[in-house]
Write a protein that holds these residues in place. Structure first.
Motif, PDB file in Angstrom:
ATOM      1  N   LEU A 148       0.823  -1.212   0.000  1.00 23.78           N
ATOM      2  CA  LEU A 148       0.000   0.000   0.000  1.00 23.78           C
ATOM      3  C   LEU A 148       0.855   1.259   0.000  1.00 23.78           C
ATOM      4  CD1 LEU A 148      -2.874  -0.792   2.533  1.00 23.78           C
ATOM      5  CD2 LEU A 148      -3.040  -0.595   0.062  1.00 23.78           C
ATOM      6  N   MET A 149       2.022   1.168   0.625  1.00 25.04           N
ATOM      7  CA  MET A 149       2.852   2.367   0.766  1.00 25.04           C
ATOM      8  C   MET A 149       3.581   2.750  -0.511  1.00 25.04           C
ATOM      9  SD  MET A 149       4.615   2.055   4.453  1.00 25.04           S
ATOM     10  CE  MET A 149       3.658   2.097   5.961  1.00 25.04           C
ATOM     11  N   LEU A 150       3.521   1.895  -1.510  1.00 25.28           N
ATOM     12  CA  LEU A 150       4.373   2.145  -2.673  1.00 25.28           C
ATOM     13  C   LEU A 150       4.043   3.451  -3.385  1.00 25.28           C
ATOM     14  CD1 LEU A 150       4.775  -1.458  -4.080  1.00 25.28           C
ATOM     15  CD2 LEU A 150       6.509  -0.041  -3.021  1.00 25.28           C
ATOM     16  N   GLU A 151       2.762   3.842  -3.391  1.00 25.45           N
ATOM     17  CA  GLU A 151       2.454   5.114  -4.068  1.00 25.45           C
ATOM     18  C   GLU A 151       3.113   6.283  -3.332  1.00 25.45           C
ATOM     19  OE1 GLU A 151      -2.014   6.207  -2.267  1.00 25.45           O
ATOM     20  OE2 GLU A 151      -1.536   6.498  -4.353  1.00 25.45           O
ATOM     21  N   GLY A 152       3.114   6.205  -2.007  1.00 22.64           N
ATOM     22  CA  GLY A 152       3.778   7.245  -1.220  1.00 22.64           C
ATOM     23  C   GLY A 152       5.288   7.182  -1.381  1.00 22.64           C
ATOM     24  N   LEU A 153       5.810   5.968  -1.558  1.00 27.09           N
ATOM     25  CA  LEU A 153       7.256   5.814  -1.765  1.00 27.09           C
ATOM     26  C   LEU A 153       7.680   6.555  -3.032  1.00 27.09           C
ATOM     27  CD1 LEU A 153       9.900   4.274  -0.853  1.00 27.09           C
ATOM     28  CD2 LEU A 153       9.280   2.566  -2.553  1.00 27.09           C
ATOM     29  N   GLY A 154       6.912   6.352  -4.101  1.00 28.20           N
ATOM     30  CA  GLY A 154       7.203   7.049  -5.354  1.00 28.20           C
ATOM     31  C   GLY A 154       7.140   8.556  -5.171  1.00 28.20           C
ATOM     32  N   TYR A 155       6.155   9.001  -4.393  1.00 37.68           N
ATOM     33  CA  TYR A 155       6.013  10.447  -4.149  1.00 37.68           C
ATOM     34  C   TYR A 155       7.227  10.983  -3.390  1.00 37.68           C
ATOM     35  CZ  TYR A 155       3.976  14.915  -2.834  1.00 37.68           C
ATOM     36  OH  TYR A 155       3.757  16.250  -2.672  1.00 37.68           O
ATOM     37  N   ALA A 156       7.670  10.218  -2.383  1.00 37.57           N
ATOM     38  CA  ALA A 156       8.832  10.652  -1.597  1.00 37.57           C
ATOM     39  C   ALA A 156      10.078  10.732  -2.469  1.00 37.57           C
ATOM     40  CB  ALA A 156       9.063   9.709  -0.422  1.00 37.57           C
ATOM     41  N   VAL A 157      10.204   9.797  -3.409  1.00 36.69           N
ATOM     42  CA  VAL A 157      11.348   9.830  -4.319  1.00 36.69           C
ATOM     43  C   VAL A 157      11.268  11.073  -5.198  1.00 36.69           C
ATOM     44  CG1 VAL A 157      12.391   8.712  -6.311  1.00 36.69           C
ATOM     45  CG2 VAL A 157      11.670   7.322  -4.376  1.00 36.69           C
ATOM     46  N   MET A 158      10.090  11.307  -5.763  1.00 37.53           N
ATOM     47  CA  MET A 158       9.908  12.419  -6.712  1.00 37.53           C
ATOM     48  C   MET A 158      10.122  13.771  -6.043  1.00 37.53           C
ATOM     49  SD  MET A 158       9.422  12.988  -9.833  1.00 37.53           S
ATOM     50  CE  MET A 158       8.426  13.394 -11.247  1.00 37.53           C
ATOM     51  N   THR A 159       9.641  13.899  -4.791  1.00 38.84           N
ATOM     52  CA  THR A 159       9.769  15.182  -4.098  1.00 38.84           C
ATOM     53  C   THR A 159      11.036  15.235  -3.249  1.00 38.84           C
ATOM     54  OG1 THR A 159       8.437  14.293  -2.298  1.00 38.84           O
ATOM     55  CG2 THR A 159       7.287  15.562  -3.971  1.00 38.84           C
ATOM     56  N   GLU A 160      11.863  14.192  -3.336  1.00 35.55           N
ATOM     57  CA  GLU A 160      13.132  14.113  -2.601  1.00 35.55           C
ATOM     58  C   GLU A 160      12.916  14.387  -1.116  1.00 35.55           C
ATOM     59  OE1 GLU A 160      16.558  15.693  -4.914  1.00 35.55           O
ATOM     60  OE2 GLU A 160      14.998  16.415  -6.258  1.00 35.55           O
ATOM     61  N   THR A 161      12.024  13.600  -0.533  1.00 39.50           N
ATOM     62  CA  THR A 161      11.685  13.756   0.878  1.00 39.50           C
ATOM     63  C   THR A 161      12.429  12.727   1.711  1.00 39.50           C
ATOM     64  OG1 THR A 161       9.477  14.370   0.147  1.00 39.50           O
ATOM     65  CG2 THR A 161       9.760  13.887   2.497  1.00 39.50           C
ATOM     66  N   PRO A 162      13.264  13.167   2.655  1.00 38.94           N
ATOM     67  CA  PRO A 162      13.934  12.193   3.511  1.00 38.94           C
ATOM     68  C   PRO A 162      12.930  11.503   4.432  1.00 38.94           C
ATOM     69  CG  PRO A 162      14.694  14.448   3.972  1.00 38.94           C
ATOM     70  CD  PRO A 162      13.588  14.551   2.992  1.00 38.94           C
ATOM     71  N   CYS A 163      12.949  10.192   4.465  1.00 36.72           N
ATOM     72  CA  CYS A 163      12.086   9.449   5.383  1.00 36.72           C
ATOM     73  C   CYS A 163      12.590   8.009   5.446  1.00 36.72           C
ATOM     74  CB  CYS A 163      10.629   9.504   4.958  1.00 36.72           C
ATOM     75  SG  CYS A 163      10.304   8.941   3.298  1.00 36.72           S
ATOM     76  N   VAL A 164      12.182   7.305   6.485  1.00 25.74           N
ATOM     77  CA  VAL A 164      12.642   5.929   6.682  1.00 25.74           C
ATOM     78  C   VAL A 164      11.437   5.003   6.791  1.00 25.74           C
ATOM     79  CG1 VAL A 164      13.890   4.367   8.224  1.00 25.74           C
ATOM     80  CG2 VAL A 164      14.793   6.652   7.779  1.00 25.74           C
ATOM     81  N   ILE A 165      11.471   3.927   6.024  1.00 19.36           N
ATOM     82  CA  ILE A 165      10.410   2.925   6.062  1.00 19.36           C
ATOM     83  C   ILE A 165      11.020   1.611   6.533  1.00 19.36           C
ATOM     84  CG2 ILE A 165       8.693   1.675   4.692  1.00 19.36           C
ATOM     85  CD1 ILE A 165       9.104   4.092   2.624  1.00 19.36           C
ATOM     86  N   ILE A 166      10.482   1.080   7.616  1.00 22.03           N
ATOM     87  CA  ILE A 166      10.957  -0.219   8.098  1.00 22.03           C
ATOM     88  C   ILE A 166      10.015  -1.278   7.529  1.00 22.03           C
ATOM     89  CG2 ILE A 166      11.565  -1.573  10.144  1.00 22.03           C
ATOM     90  CD1 ILE A 166      12.982   1.149  10.106  1.00 22.03           C
ATOM     91  N   ASN A 167      10.554  -2.225   6.790  1.00 23.31           N
ATOM     92  CA  ASN A 167       9.740  -3.324   6.284  1.00 23.31           C
ATOM     93  C   ASN A 167      10.238  -4.617   6.922  1.00 23.31           C
ATOM     94  OD1 ASN A 167       8.335  -5.267   4.918  1.00 23.31           O
ATOM     95  ND2 ASN A 167       8.992  -4.656   2.870  1.00 23.31           N
ATOM     96  N   VAL A 168       9.492  -5.088   7.925  1.00 26.96           N
ATOM     97  CA  VAL A 168       9.834  -6.364   8.564  1.00 26.96           C
ATOM     98  C   VAL A 168       9.164  -7.456   7.730  1.00 26.96           C
ATOM     99  CG1 VAL A 168       9.840  -7.653  10.718  1.00 26.96           C
ATOM    100  CG2 VAL A 168       9.850  -5.167  10.781  1.00 26.96           C
ATOM    101  N   GLN A 169       9.957  -8.059   6.864  1.00 30.45           N
ATOM    102  CA  GLN A 169       9.375  -8.902   5.823  1.00 30.45           C
ATOM    103  C   GLN A 169       8.785 -10.200   6.357  1.00 30.45           C
ATOM    104  OE1 GLN A 169      11.993  -8.867   2.064  1.00 30.45           O
ATOM    105  NE2 GLN A 169      13.341  -8.246   3.724  1.00 30.45           N
ATOM    106  N   ARG A 170       7.604 -10.517   5.843  1.00 30.45           N
ATOM    107  CA  ARG A 170       6.964 -11.795   6.119  1.00 30.45           C
ATOM    108  C   ARG A 170       6.729 -12.481   4.784  1.00 30.45           C
ATOM    109  NH1 ARG A 170       1.099  -9.371   8.062  1.00 30.45           N
ATOM    110  NH2 ARG A 170      -0.121 -10.359   6.425  1.00 30.45           N
ATOM    111  N   THR A 171       6.096 -13.641   4.827  1.00 33.90           N
ATOM    112  CA  THR A 171       5.900 -14.353   3.572  1.00 33.90           C
ATOM    113  C   THR A 171       4.728 -13.752   2.813  1.00 33.90           C
ATOM    114  OG1 THR A 171       4.431 -15.934   4.609  1.00 33.90           O
ATOM    115  CG2 THR A 171       6.737 -16.541   4.501  1.00 33.90           C
ATOM    116  N   GLY A 172       4.708 -13.972   1.548  1.00 34.79           N
ATOM    117  CA  GLY A 172       3.639 -13.513   0.672  1.00 34.79           C
ATOM    118  C   GLY A 172       3.488 -14.509  -0.447  1.00 34.79           C
TER     119      GLY A 172
END
Lengths: 76, 252, 382
Positions: free
Chosen positions: C95-119
Motif C-alpha cells: 500500500l505504501m508504494l504510491e507514497g514511496l514514489g512520491y517521496a522519491v519524486m519530491t526528494e523527501t527524507p524518510c525511513v520505512i521499516i519493512n519487517v518482511q513476512r511471507t507472501g
C-alpha cells in the motif's frame, strides 16, 4: 479616470460578467480574436455603480474595480 | 480580483489553467479574500492539495508553501504537517473525487480526530481533469462520460457525512453565494478543530455541457433555483429536498 | 555535509531487547520525532514502543487509518521539518508504494521499516520471508532509485536504523530497512554506545529546492513555515518546483538526477562485510538472517578444509556491483542463499555473468537453516 481594469491576458471570455452585470457595462468584440473567442470589452464604464459583483465572481480573476472616494460618497 | 490581493499570487502562473467559466477561479478569489480579511500570515500557511482541477487552485497559484500530493491523500499529508508543527495553518483544498472517493477514508478519520485542519472541497460533481466521469457527488440521473444514460447512484452529502464524523465546523455554499462563502471560509479558517466547507463550483465544460447548462451563467441559474437554506430545509420532507442543494452552516 | 555527534538517549551499556524495539530506539537516537503507522504483524512492536517513547522526547506519534495515510502523513511531517519514520510489513508495504514514489519524486527524507513476512498477499503473517527486496527496488511506477538496507542482528536493527536516517537526510531519499520477521522478533543482547554519528539535512533557504548545478547533486531542502514559498509536487517539476507536465527536457533531467544522486555515490552508500573472502574458492553472498545461517555454513566448511567465504550485503540497494566483482574474482562457485524464490541471485548473476552462480532459495515461511545451505552447496563443492 479608469475605474474598471480588465486584464485581457487572463480573461478566457466566459462572458459571466456580461450576464451578471446589472448595468450592462460589458460586451463582446464583434470578431473572434486570435485567442479563439470574441473578447470581452468594457463598453459602458460610466454606467458602473461599483457593486463589485464582476470582480468577486470573475472566474479568471481578470477584473479589478477601483473604488474612488467620490463614488463611495455617491454609494452612500 | 482586487489589486490588494495580488501579493498572494504567483503572477507567472496566470492565466489560470482552468477552462473558461470554471467556478474554481471564483473559489480561489474567495479563499484569498478570506485570508486577507483575517490578516493571516501567508508565510505560516501551508496549502495542501491532491490531484484534479480543484487541487490546482493553490498549486502553483498561491505564493505560500504548497504541497501538491497524491490523488486522495492531501488530508493525510496535512495531518503530518499540522501534527509536527502546530504553529502552521494548514488548509486543504481539493476536489470532490479526491476528498470523497479515493480519499474518503482520510476525510472521515481526520474529522473523527478533530485535527485542526481547514478542508475546502471544490465540489464540481464531476471528474473534470480526466474528462468528465461520474463522481461520488454527481446528482442522480446526471449525464457524464461514464453514465451516458444518467447516474443511477445517489450522491454523497459530504456535510452530513463530516458532521456525523465529528467535524467542529461544517458548511456548504456555492460560488454564486460569494459573500456568505467568504464569511464561511473565514469561520472555517479560525475554527479550533476540523473544519469542512463544501463549495459547489460549476464545471460548464465537463458537467454543464452534457446536462443542458453549457455556460457558467446557466449553471448559476440552476444553482440559484436549487439552493435552499439549511434552516428552511429542516422543515421539509425528504422528497421535497430531492435535487436541492442545502446551503448554510450544518452544525451551528 | 556537517557531521554531528549526538549522545545516545538510553544510557550507554549492554541491553537485551527485541529487534523491533531496538529499531525504535535506534530511530529515537537518530533524531526521529515523527512516527505514523498502522498495526501489522510482525512489525507492530516498533509502533507500540514508539507510542510510549516519542511523547517522552517531544515527538509526535499517530496511528493512522491505513498504511497509505501513514506514509503520506510521514512525508508531510518531513516537509514540516521532522525526521520521520513508519514501520510495516508486506501487505502494508504494498500500500505504501504510491507514497514511496512520491517521496522519491519530491526528494523527501524518510525511513520505512519493512519487517518482511511471507507472501504474496496476506501470506503467513507471523512467518519470515525475504521476498520484498525486488519490490522495494522496483515496486513504485516510473524510474527511480532508493536505498535499501538489511540488518542481520538486533545490534544492526539499532545501528542500521540510525544509518538509514543519516542516508535519508544526506541524499534526500526514502530509505527502506529491509528486516525480516526473524531479526524483528529476535531477542538478543546488543550494545548502545555513548555517542552516535548524526547527519542532518541542509535546510537552508533556497529558491531552487529541486535542482543543483551538478547533475547528480542533492539540493537544499527548506521546510514549511520558513517563508520559502515552497512548491512541492509529485508531478514533474523544474528546479523551482514549478510543474512541467509536458516538457521532455525537464522530465529527463529530473529523472536522471534522481537516479544519479544515488548511483554516483554508490561507493559512499554501499556497506558490506566480508568473512574469510580473500582466499575463498566458494563464495556465499547473502543478507539479513540468511547471511547469519550462511556464516555458520562457511565456518563448518572451513573446518572441513574447504575455502569458503561470506560476503554480506548490509546495503542491498544500490547494488554493490564493484565490491561483489572484486570479492568473487578468484572463486569457483558463488552461492546465494535467500528466503524467496531467488531475487538477489538475479542481481548477482547480472554482475557475475562469467561465474557459476547458484541460487539457494527457501520459501517455507521459516528461517533458512545452515544445514539446508550446507547440503545444497555441497552438491557443487568438489
Amino acid at each position: 479616470m479608469e475605474k474598471i481594469k480588465l486584464n485581457r491576458k487572463w480573461c478566457k471570455g466566459c462572458g459571466l460578467c456580461i450576464e451578471i452585470c446589472p448595468k450592462n457595462v460589458y460586451d463582446r468584440e464583434a470578431k473572434v480574436s486570435t485567442k479563439g473567442f470574441k473578447e470581452i470589452i468594457v463598453k459602458n464604464p460610466d454606467l458602473c455603480n461599483q457593486c463589485q459583483l464582476c470582480e468577486l465572481l470573475c472566474p479568471d480573476l481578470a477584473i479589478t474595480i477601483e473604488k474612488t472616494k467620490k463614488d463611495a460618497k455617491v454609494n452612500k | 480580483m482586487s489589486e490588494h490581493l495580488y501579493k498572494y499570487l504567483r503572477p507567472e502562473a496566470f492565466p489560470t489553467p482552468f477552462c473558461a467559466g470554471c467556478g474554481h477561479g471564483i473559489l480561489m478569489n474567495a479563499i484569498l479574500r478570506a485570508v486577507d480579511e483575517l490578516q493571516l500570515d501567508f508565510n505560516k500557511i501551508v496549502f495542501v492539495s491532491g490531484i484534479g482541477c480543484g487541487a490546482w487552485i493553490p498549486s502553483p497559484h498561491f505564493a505560500a508553501d504548497t504541497l501538491h500530493t497524491l490523488h486522495g491523500r492531501p488530508i493525510a499529508y496535512a495531518t503530518g504537517v499540522k501534527l509536527f508543527n502546530p504553529d502552521l495553518k494548514v488548509i486543504v483544498i481539493s476536489g470532490d473525487g479526491d476528498l470523497a472517493a479515493i480519499g474518503g477514508n482520510h476525510l472521515i478519520h481526520a474529522a473523527r480526530r478533530n485535527i485542526e485542519l481547514t478542508v475546502i472541497c471544490a465540489n464540481n460533481s464531476i471528474y473534470g481533469m480526466t474528462g468528465g466521469q461520474v463522481s461520488p457527488t454527481t446528482p442522480k440521473y446526471a449525464k457524464t462520460m461514464t453514465t451516458a444514460k444518467g447516474n443511477p447512484e445517489e450522491p454523497f452529502d459530504l456535510c452530513k457525512l463530516t458532521v456525523a464524523c465529528g467535524a467542529r465546523y461544517v458548511s456548504r455554499y456555492t460560488v454564486y453565494h460569494i459573500k456568505p462563502l467568504i464569511n464561511s471560509i473565514k469561520k472555517a479558517m479560525t475554527t479550533k478543530g476540523f473544519a469542512f466547507v463544501d463549495v459547489v463550483s460549476p464545471c460548464p465544460t465537463q458537467f454543464g455541457r452534457r446536462n443542458k447548462q453549457p455556460t457558467l451563467y446557466e449553471m448559476f441559474n440552476d444553482l440559484k433555483a436549487r439552493a435552499i437554506r439549511y434552516e428552511t430545509a429542516k422543515g421539509l420532507k425528504k422528497d421535497e429536498l430531492t435535487g436541492k442543494i442545502i446551503i448554510g452552516e450544518f452544525n451551528e | 555535509m556537517p557531521k554531528l555527534i549526538n549522545k545516545s538517549l538510553l544510557p550507554p551499556k549492554k541491553y537485551f531487547m527485541q529487534g523491533n524495539i531496538a529499531c525504535a530506539e535506534g530511530a529515537l537516537a537518530a533524531g526521529c520525532r515523527y512516527y505514523a503507522g498502522y498495526p501489522i504483524t510482525p512489525s507492530s512492536e516498533t509502533m507500540e514502543h514508539l507510542s510510549n517513547r516519542l511523547p517522552e522526547v517531544n515527538g509526535v506519534f499517530i496511528q493512522m487509518e491505513d498504511e497509505i495515510g501513514s506514509i503520506c502523513s510521514m512525508i508531510g511531517a518531513s516537509w514540516a521539518g521532522a525526521k520521520a519514520m513508519t514501520a510495516t510489513s508486506g501487505p502494508g508495504f504494498s500500500l505504501m508504494l504510491e507514497g514511496l514514489g512520491y517521496a522519491v519524486m519530491t526528494e523527501t527524507p524518510c525511513v520505512i521499516i519493512n519487517v518482511q513476512r511471507t507472501g504474496p498477499a496476506t501470506g503467513q503473517a507471523t512467518r519470515p520471508g525475504q521476498g520484498d527486496i525486488m519490490q522495494a527496488r522496483w515496486g513504485a511506477h516510473g524510474d527511480y532509485r532508493i536505498i535499501g538496507i538489511s540488518p542481520w542482528s538486533v545490534q544492526e536493527m539499532y545501528d542500521l536504523t540510525i544509518e538509514s536516517f543519516n542516508l535519508a537526510e544526506v541524499y534526500r531519499v526514502p530509505v527502506i530497512l529491509l528486516a525480516d520477521e526473524v531479526v524483528g522478533h529476535l531477542k538478543e543482547s546488543f550494545i548502545i554506545k555513548p555517542e552516535i554519528e548524526i547527519f542532518n539535512r541542509d535546510s537552508s533557504m533556497s529558491d531552487k529546492p529541486f535542482g543543483t548545478v551538478q547533475d547528480d547533486g542533492v539540493p537544499p531542502m527548506p521546510i514549511f513555515g520558513q517563508g520559502a514559498k515552497l512548491l512541492v509536487t509529485g508531478s514533474t517539476h523544474n528546479e523551482f518546483g514549478i510543474r512541467k507536465v509536458a516538457d521532455p527536457v525537464v522530465q529527463d533531467m529530473l529523472v536522471k538526477r534522481l537516479c544519479a544522486k544515488i548511483d554516483n555515490h554508490k561507493d559512499k552508500i554501499c556497506k558490506t562485510e566480508s568473512y574469510l573472502v580473500d582466499d575463498a574458492d566458494y563464495l556465499f553472498i547473502s543478507f539479513g538472517i540468511s547471511a547469519r545461517s550462511s556464516y555458520a555454513v562457511i565456518k563448518q566448511l572451513r573446518n572441513e578444509g574447504i575455502k569458503a567465504g561470506l560476503l554480506r550485503l548490509k546495503t542491498i540497494w544500490p547494488f554493490a556491483d564493484e565490491i561483489i566483482k572484486s570479492a568473487a574474482q578468484n572463486c569457483k562457485v558463488v552461492f546465494v542463499p535467500e528466503m524467496n524464490r531467488g531475487q538477489l541471485v538475479l542481481e548477482v548473476q547480472r554482475v557475475l555473468c562469467n561465474k557459476q552462480v547458484i541460487s539457494i532459495p527457501k520459501t517455507q515461511g521459516e528461517a533458512i537453516y545452515p544445514s539446508e545451505i550446507y547440503n545444497e552447496s555441497k552438491k557443487y563443492i568438489k
